[in-house]
Motif scaffolding. Structure first.
Motif, mmCIF file in Angstrom:
data_model
loop_
_atom_site.group_PDB
_atom_site.id
_atom_site.type_symbol
_atom_site.label_atom_id
_atom_site.label_comp_id
_atom_site.label_asym_id
_atom_site.label_seq_id
_atom_site.Cartn_x
_atom_site.Cartn_y
_atom_site.Cartn_z
ATOM 1 N N TYR A 173 -4.465 6.414 3.253
ATOM 2 C CA TYR A 173 -3.998 7.727 2.829
ATOM 3 C C TYR A 173 -2.523 7.943 3.130
ATOM 4 O O TYR A 173 -1.929 7.281 3.988
ATOM 5 N N LYS A 174 -1.994 8.927 2.414
ATOM 6 C CA LYS A 174 -0.653 9.443 2.672
ATOM 7 C C LYS A 174 -0.756 10.955 2.767
ATOM 8 O O LYS A 174 -1.318 11.608 1.885
ATOM 9 N N ILE A 175 -0.232 11.503 3.847
ATOM 10 C CA ILE A 175 -0.138 12.952 3.962
ATOM 11 C C ILE A 175 1.328 13.327 4.026
ATOM 12 O O ILE A 175 2.120 12.687 4.723
ATOM 13 N N LYS A 176 1.699 14.339 3.263
ATOM 14 C CA LYS A 176 3.081 14.798 3.233
ATOM 15 C C LYS A 176 3.107 16.309 3.420
ATOM 16 O O LYS A 176 2.462 17.037 2.674
ATOM 17 N N PHE B 50 -1.772 6.358 6.814
ATOM 18 C CA PHE B 50 -2.804 6.043 7.797
ATOM 19 C C PHE B 50 -4.085 5.590 7.096
ATOM 20 O O PHE B 50 -4.260 5.791 5.887
ATOM 21 N N ALA B 51 -4.977 4.973 7.855
ATOM 22 C CA ALA B 51 -6.302 4.585 7.378
ATOM 23 C C ALA B 51 -7.331 5.517 8.004
ATOM 24 O O ALA B 51 -7.160 5.983 9.138
ATOM 25 N N GLN B 52 -8.399 5.800 7.233
ATOM 26 C CA GLN B 52 -9.432 6.684 7.756
ATOM 27 C C GLN B 52 -10.752 6.372 7.065
ATOM 28 O O GLN B 52 -10.895 6.551 5.854
ATOM 29 N N ARG C 126 -4.717 9.404 -1.822
ATOM 30 C CA ARG C 126 -5.669 8.361 -1.417
ATOM 31 C C ARG C 126 -5.465 7.088 -2.230
ATOM 32 O O ARG C 126 -5.233 7.150 -3.446
ATOM 33 N N LEU C 127 -5.562 5.948 -1.556
ATOM 34 C CA LEU C 127 -5.533 4.640 -2.192
ATOM 35 C C LEU C 127 -6.879 3.974 -1.960
ATOM 36 O O LEU C 127 -7.278 3.745 -0.817
ATOM 37 N N SER C 128 -7.595 3.691 -3.060
ATOM 38 C CA SER C 128 -8.937 3.128 -2.961
ATOM 39 C C SER C 128 -9.083 1.959 -3.930
ATOM 40 O O SER C 128 -8.951 2.137 -5.145
ATOM 41 N N ASN C 129 -9.312 0.773 -3.382
ATOM 42 C CA ASN C 129 -9.545 -0.418 -4.205
ATOM 43 C C ASN C 129 -8.438 -0.636 -5.243
ATOM 44 O O ASN C 129 -8.708 -0.926 -6.417
ATOM 45 N N SER D 199 0.830 -1.214 0.000
ATOM 46 C CA SER D 199 0.000 0.000 0.000
ATOM 47 C C SER D 199 0.858 1.255 0.000
ATOM 48 O O SER D 199 0.554 2.239 -0.689
ATOM 49 N N ILE D 200 1.939 1.223 0.777
ATOM 50 C CA ILE D 200 2.845 2.372 0.817
ATOM 51 C C ILE D 200 3.452 2.613 -0.560
ATOM 52 O O ILE D 200 3.534 3.766 -1.034
ATOM 53 N N ASP D 201 3.857 1.540 -1.229
ATOM 54 C CA ASP D 201 4.448 1.686 -2.563
ATOM 55 C C ASP D 201 3.447 2.295 -3.541
ATOM 56 O O ASP D 201 3.813 3.136 -4.378
ATOM 57 N N LEU D 202 2.190 1.888 -3.450
ATOM 58 C CA LEU D 202 1.171 2.453 -4.340
ATOM 59 C C LEU D 202 0.922 3.924 -4.033
ATOM 60 O O LEU D 202 0.759 4.745 -4.943
ATOM 61 N N LEU D 203 0.882 4.277 -2.755
ATOM 62 C CA LEU D 203 0.679 5.678 -2.391
ATOM 63 C C LEU D 203 1.856 6.545 -2.831
ATOM 64 O O LEU D 203 1.682 7.717 -3.190
#
Length: 223
Positions: free
Chosen positions: A123-126, A138-140, A174-177, A77-81
């Protein structure tokens, strides 16, 4: 850690000088003449060596990059974000804080709010400024909102420079599906001073249980 030496007329006087660094929140220099960053606050300061009536100075700058995975996301998931594959997010709008908001020092970490989001989205916030870069995964679940840990927000604030820090760029991705969207961007500033006094605001009736609402008062840095 960075070792320093001091010379006078070609002679090494490192063991005899007094070291002074004007930004102790960024780092300090030990008796071994080694500069040690705190690892908490980034920025630029002046390091001075004094010996009798002579002194010499140099600039010491510390850049900090901090990454946290508060959502315990898997590496996939991190790699995709980190490498979006879905283009611009058609549903993502950052509602709050507003663009170009100026924050004083010593306030609570703002609750970032956005429009898009599904129950399993992550999600990823930078946050990026001149001397500090903060990344959080994080997840939300809906509604879309997140508060950066207070200690990290304090570090971002204190790493600014000048009357207003260089622009603080905030990116929410955002990473969704299995689809990772390019982050939505916002820009804020940090005023390098505290807001004094009190703030008065109107609390709506549905929030306070009163038919007419009420006026409340807070201090800017109150919890």
């Amino acid at each position: 850690d960075i070792p320093f030496t001091a010379t006078l007329n070609g002679n090494d006087i490192t063991a005899n000088v007094t070291w002074l660094y004007d930004r102790p929140e960024i780092g300090d220099i030990a008796a071994t003449s080694t500069f040690v960053p705190t690892g908490i606050v980034g920025g630029a300061g002046k390091l001075t060596a004094k010996f009798d009536n002579a002194e010499g100075s140099t600039d010491v700058t510390v850049f900090i990059k901090k990454t946290v995975n508060t959502g315990n996301l898997p590496q996939t998931s991190i790699d995709l974000l980190d490498n979006p594959n879905g283009g611009n997010d058609p549903n993502m709008v950052i509602f709050y804080p507003y663009p170009k908001t100026v924050f004083p020092l010593g306030v609570l970490s703002p609750e970032i709010q956005w429009s898009a989001g599904g129950p399993s989205d992550v999600y990823k916030i930078k946050m990026t400024e001149k001397y500090y870069e903060y990344t959080e995964y994080f997840a939300q679940a809906p509604p879309g909102r997140h508060i950066v840990p207070q200690a990290d927000w304090d570090a971002v604030e204190r790493s600014g420079s000048g009357s207003q820090s260089d622009p603080l760029t905030v990116a929410v991705g955002r990473l969704s599906n299995g689809t990772s969207y390019s982050p939505e961007l916002n820009t804020w500033h940090i005023a390098q001073g505290k807001l004094k006094g009190n703030i008065y605001y109107w609390e709506l009736p549905d929030q306070c249980g009163s038919g007419n609402g009420r006026i409340l008062r807070i201090k800017p840095d109150a919890e």
